[in-house]
Design an enzyme around this catalytic site. Structure first.
Site: not given
Length: 728
Positions: A60, A207
């Site tokens: 991320s 993610d």
């Protein structure tokens, strides 16, 4: 025995060398949205301590910072970028309004709300896979990493790099070791439901924090001996802190990421280093606190300097590669050709028209960003992206245009209401439906419907005549009905219900993204019947035929609560019997606004002026004035006359801090001062100059601007107004 002793003696120097060789260091950067900006401070401290890492694994925001660092950005460059970046713009899809095509700016000028529903060609409602498509974020990553476009193997970056994502269809971890670096980073930070997933080789990726927020295992698989782990994840809230549904949603995400994070942290050994910056006072949305976040990472790493000392002060091939990557280089390659990969409704030629990159010159990233924003603003694409592909014959700029999966037909709604506090009120409810991409040149069919005090049906077919929509033809039909007050000697004598319907055609020329000229002819037929007042007054029918020249110019940065820019609308209309009109007369109208800001304070200066130059029937040739900031105190369109003048200054102040997320809810307080007049040519009706003012309270909501106003004027009129949609 002698042979064995000889072999041992040969291997002894190798063993001594191995014992003295420095350990390979892996850097692990975890996810945590805005809290991940602390990674920049960590990198600053590591650089100062002379620690060169041999591999980076990130998830991320850790993948963003780690990927840029691995590609050659220094910590100082990363800090400057984070401090100067418009995070609200980066974390949204909307292009800057100044870059939008003028046709899309025109959509804002109705009182309709800004949010729209999209429909596919079969009529079904098209819902996106995420609240954001990540257009601006993808463009940012492409611009920052354009120099890595030819690097498909992430081991060949200045520092070997890995990014972690999640396959949303299977829940499996996906580790990027090769591919297109900006795409890998974009996939790693695609928070489910917030950002649309990234399609890579048939997999929908989101993610990486869902499966591996602190990818220690990934770093170890890269052959490192020691890992430096930076954990910036959100802590769990205790029972007393869980007070809202937002808290519950955030806690659910944190539970998911902390579980896999704790499993990774449990694998750390005594030789590894764990850095946990003090971020208890920061949330994952604090993009407005960049200096503090960077400082927190820097301080946490500086405190561990004694522990890190044994890992510093060495030079190896990776350190040399990193130094080479940080020298001024080919971040802006020379472009020799432009190619298009396109699955949208418009042709490749339309897309190429908006890309102004000269061939044989270095890539102009600033101009390309503006061009891509304009292209995306056409509303045909989920995303438009670019890559630089290095080929034997030169560098190709490849434009990828991904057509909207949710459809390109749009429905928008709006509402306004005013009440004069004396029992007389007006309301209007509106909707528009726009069909995009009817042909490869980008033809559109716009239909607008409004019911209430001012009823309207307008339908226009907009056909570009060239690939850039510079020239266009636009036939149209319309039908409208509204109340017009007839006065004599300043006394109202009747209220007419004026109805007209007609058709026409415009030929036009767009001027870049800021304006357009239109010339058209139209015919209309109508009637005016007495609605309220002296019934002996005549009802009548009329015919209209006219030619019209219009000029529009719009550089406002925001149509609802602008901070800078201008808006100008002018028209000249000549009614003539040669086109079927009952009378011969001329009218012109000009309206303008200019916004200026300083800090949270904004002033909008402007007004309008309209004239009827010859004798004509009063009812059908009248301009309408009245409403919020249109001589406040009067209800909407309460004044009617053949001529009008209006000057005004509007002030508002943003009372809430700017959010750096797409869901920003700014709250404004302000007011206006106005002065205007309405008068006729063929009778003595003249309001004289009226002074007016209003108080304004406004919100920008996900649906659009919502405002509440109270107005009063020197004619002893006062009114309240509620608008969901355009304010000025």
């Amino acid at each position: 025995m002698r042979r064995l002793l000889f072999v041992l003696l040969l291997l002894l120097p190798l063993g001594v060398l191995a014992a003295n060789s420095p350990p390979k260091i892996g850097l692990v950067l975890s996810g945590g949205a805005a809290r991940g900006l602390a990674h920049i401070g960590v990198l600053k401290a590591l650089d100062e301590q002379g620690i060169h890492v041999d591999a980076i694994a990130g998830t991320s925001m850790g993948a963003v910072i780690g990927g840029l660092y691995a590609a050659g950005y220094t910590p100082d460059e990363l800090e400057k970028l984070a401090l100067g970046l418009d995070w609200q713009q980066a974390l949204s899809d909307a292009p800057p309004r100044v870059d939008m095509p003028f046709r899309r700016k025109q959509d804002d000028r109705d009182f309709l709300v800004k949010q729209k529903l999209s429909f596919r060609d079969d009529g079904t409602l098209g819902l996106p896979l995420g609240a954001l498509q990540g257009q601006n974020l993808s463009m940012l990553l492409e611009s920052l990493l354009v120099h890595t476009s030819d690097t498909r193997d992430f081991d060949k970056l200045a520092i070997p790099f890995r990014a972690v994502a999640t396959d949303i269809s299977t829940g499996e971890k996906v580790v990027f070791s090769k591919g297109h670096l900006p795409q890998a980073i974009r996939a790693s930070m695609s928070i489910p439901a917030v950002f649309a997933p990234v399609d890579v080789n048939g997999k929908l990726l989101v993610d990486g924090g869902m499966v591996d927020n602190i990818p220690v295992d990934v770093a170890r698989q890269m052959g490192v001996d020691v890992v430096i782990v930076v954990d910036i994840g959100n802590p769990l809230l205790d029972r007393k802190q869980l007070t809202t549904v937002v808290d519950m949603l955030n806690q659910s995400v944190t539970l998911m990421t902390r579980k896999n994070s704790e499993a990774q942290l449990a694998t750390l050994t005594a030789s590894d280093v764990l850095i946990q910056p003090p971020l208890s006072g920061y949330s994952s949305t604090d993009f407005g606190r960049v200096p503090q976040l960077i400082d927190a990472g820097y301080r946490a790493t500086s405190i561990l300097a004694p522990r890190l000392a044994s890992l510093g002060h060495r030079e190896d091939e990776h350190a040399l590669a990193l130094n080479q990557a940080r020298t001024p280089g080919e971040r802006q390659p020379v472009i020799t050709r432009i190619e298009v990969e396109n699955n949208s409704k418009v042709s490749d030629e339309v897309i190429l028209h908006y890309i102004r990159q000269p061939l044989g010159e270095r890539l102009d990233l600033e101009r390309l960003q503006r061009d891509m924003s304009t292209l995306y603003g056409l509303d045909y694409f989920d995303q438009v992206q670019y890559r630089v592909v290095h080929r034997p014959e030169g560098n190709a700029l490849v434009i990828h245009a991904y057509g909207k999966r949710g459809g390109t037909d749009y429905l928008r709604l709006g509402l306004n209401l005013s009440d004069d506090l004396r029992g007389d009120s007006t309301f209007n409810v509106g909707a528009s439906y726009r069909m995009n991409g009817i042909n490869r040149l980008g033809a559109e069919w716009l239909t607008r419907l409004q019911i209430g005090d001012h009823q309207e049906l307008y339908s226009e077919f907009y056909q570009p005549l060239d690939v850039g929509s510079r020239y266009f033809v636009a036939p149209f039909l319309f039908n409208e009905a509204q109340n017009v007050e007839a006065t004599d000697d300043n006394d109202p004598i009747a209220e007419y219900r004026l109805e007209r319907y007609g058709y026409g055609i415009n030929l036009g020329r767009q001027i870049a993204n800021n304006g357009e000229f239109r010339f058209g002819v139209a015919q209309a037929y109508g009637k005016a019947d007495v609605r309220v007042g002296e019934q002996e007054l005549p009802n009548y029918r009329f015919n209209e035929g006219y030619a019209q020249l219009q000029y529009s110019f719009d550089t406002m940065d925001n149509v609802d609560f602008p901070r800078e820019g201008e808006n100008i609308e002018t028209s000249f209309r000549e009614h003539t019997p040669s086109l079927g009109d009952d009378d011969r007369y001329r009218q012109w109208d000009i309206r303008l606004d200019k916004a200026m800001s300083s800090g949270p304070d904004t002033f909008v200066l402007g007004g309008g002026y309209g004239r009827t130059l010859d004798d004509a029937n009063v009812v059908e040739s009248s301009f309408l004035l009245g409403g919020a900031r249109q001589l406040s105190g009067y209800r909407q369109d309460a004044l009617a006359g053949q001529n009008y003048s209006l000057g005004r200054v509007i002030y508002y102040r943003r009372m809430t801090e700017r959010s750096f997320l797409p869901l920003d809810f700014p709250f404004y307080l302000g007011g206006s001062l106005e002065r205007g007049r309405v008068w006729n040519n063929d009778n003595s009706y003249d309001t004289g100059y009226i002074n007016a003012g209003s108080l304004l309270m406004g919100f920008e909501t996900p649906l659009g601007p919502l405002s509440f106003s109270y107005g009063l004027n020197s004619a002893s009129e006062h009114a309240v107004y509620v608008n969901l949609g355009r304010n000025f």
